[in-house]
Design a protein around this motif. Sequence first.
Motif, PDB file in Angstrom:
ATOM      1  N   VAL A 262       2.976   2.844 -50.466  1.00  0.00           N
ATOM      2  CA  VAL A 262       2.698   2.157 -49.205  1.00  0.00           C
ATOM      3  C   VAL A 262       3.971   2.053 -48.372  1.00  0.00           C
ATOM      4  O   VAL A 262       3.964   2.314 -47.165  1.00  0.00           O
ATOM      5  CB  VAL A 262       2.073   0.763 -49.451  1.00  0.00           C
ATOM      6  CG1 VAL A 262       2.031  -0.061 -48.180  1.00  0.00           C
ATOM      7  CG2 VAL A 262       0.678   0.903 -50.033  1.00  0.00           C
TER       8      VAL A 262
ATOM      9  N   GLN B 245       4.673   3.614 -44.753  1.00  0.00           N
ATOM     10  CA  GLN B 245       5.105   2.794 -43.622  1.00  0.00           C
ATOM     11  C   GLN B 245       6.387   3.360 -42.995  1.00  0.00           C
ATOM     12  O   GLN B 245       6.531   3.389 -41.770  1.00  0.00           O
ATOM     13  CB  GLN B 245       5.333   1.349 -44.070  1.00  0.00           C
ATOM     14  CG  GLN B 245       4.060   0.606 -44.388  1.00  0.00           C
ATOM     15  CD  GLN B 245       4.312  -0.738 -45.055  1.00  0.00           C
ATOM     16  OE1 GLN B 245       5.422  -1.032 -45.496  1.00  0.00           O
ATOM     17  NE2 GLN B 245       3.271  -1.552 -45.131  1.00  0.00           N
TER      18      GLN B 245
ATOM     19  N   GLN C 185       6.956  -4.721 -43.880  1.00  0.00           N
ATOM     20  CA  GLN C 185       7.397  -4.432 -45.248  1.00  0.00           C
ATOM     21  C   GLN C 185       7.478  -5.701 -46.090  1.00  0.00           C
ATOM     22  O   GLN C 185       7.122  -5.685 -47.267  1.00  0.00           O
ATOM     23  CB  GLN C 185       8.724  -3.687 -45.237  1.00  0.00           C
ATOM     24  CG  GLN C 185       8.525  -2.249 -44.805  1.00  0.00           C
ATOM     25  CD  GLN C 185       9.534  -1.313 -45.422  1.00  0.00           C
ATOM     26  OE1 GLN C 185      10.707  -1.616 -45.466  1.00  0.00           O
ATOM     27  NE2 GLN C 185       9.045  -0.181 -45.878  1.00  0.00           N
TER      28      GLN C 185
ATOM     29  N   THR D 249       4.001  -6.514 -47.169  1.00  0.00           N
ATOM     30  CA  THR D 249       3.579  -5.592 -48.230  1.00  0.00           C
ATOM     31  C   THR D 249       4.197  -5.994 -49.565  1.00  0.00           C
ATOM     32  O   THR D 249       3.516  -6.024 -50.594  1.00  0.00           O
ATOM     33  CB  THR D 249       3.988  -4.145 -47.868  1.00  0.00           C
ATOM     34  OG1 THR D 249       3.384  -3.802 -46.628  1.00  0.00           O
ATOM     35  CG2 THR D 249       3.553  -3.169 -48.939  1.00  0.00           C
TER      36      THR D 249
END
Length: 125
Positions: A46, A50, A70, A73
Motif C-alpha cells: 500500500v 501511495q 501514510q 495507513t
Amino acid sequence: MAIMGVAIAQFAEAESKKEALNLQSKQNEIQYNQKRLQTLNILDNVIQHQQAQTTVRGTSFNSASFNAIQRNTENIASEELSNQNMQKSLFDRNIQVEKNKVNQTLFAQLFGDAMTAAEMAAGGA
C-alpha cells in the motif's frame, strides 16, 4: 500393583494431552507469524502504491497530505497488528488454562487412587 499401572496410564494420558496442547500452541504461533507477515506485506504494498501515485501526480513526498495518508495507513496496520497480538495472547492463555486443567485432573485422579488404596489397605473398602 494394578493401582500403580492405572496411575502410570493416567500420567501418560495427561502427558499426551499436554503434548497435543503444545502442538496446538506451535500451530497457532505459525499462523500468527504468517498473519503478521501478511499484514506487513500488505502495508508495504500500500505504501509503495501511495508513493507511486504521489510521484505520478508530482506531489512532494514532504507534503502534509502525503504524510497524513501514510500515517493513516500505518495506523490501520498498527491496529491490525495489535489485534493479532491480542488474539495470540488470548490463545496462549487459553492453552495454559487447558494445561492447568490437565494437571488438576491428573492430580485428582492420582489422589483419588491413593485414597482408594489406603482405604483398601485399612480394610475400609
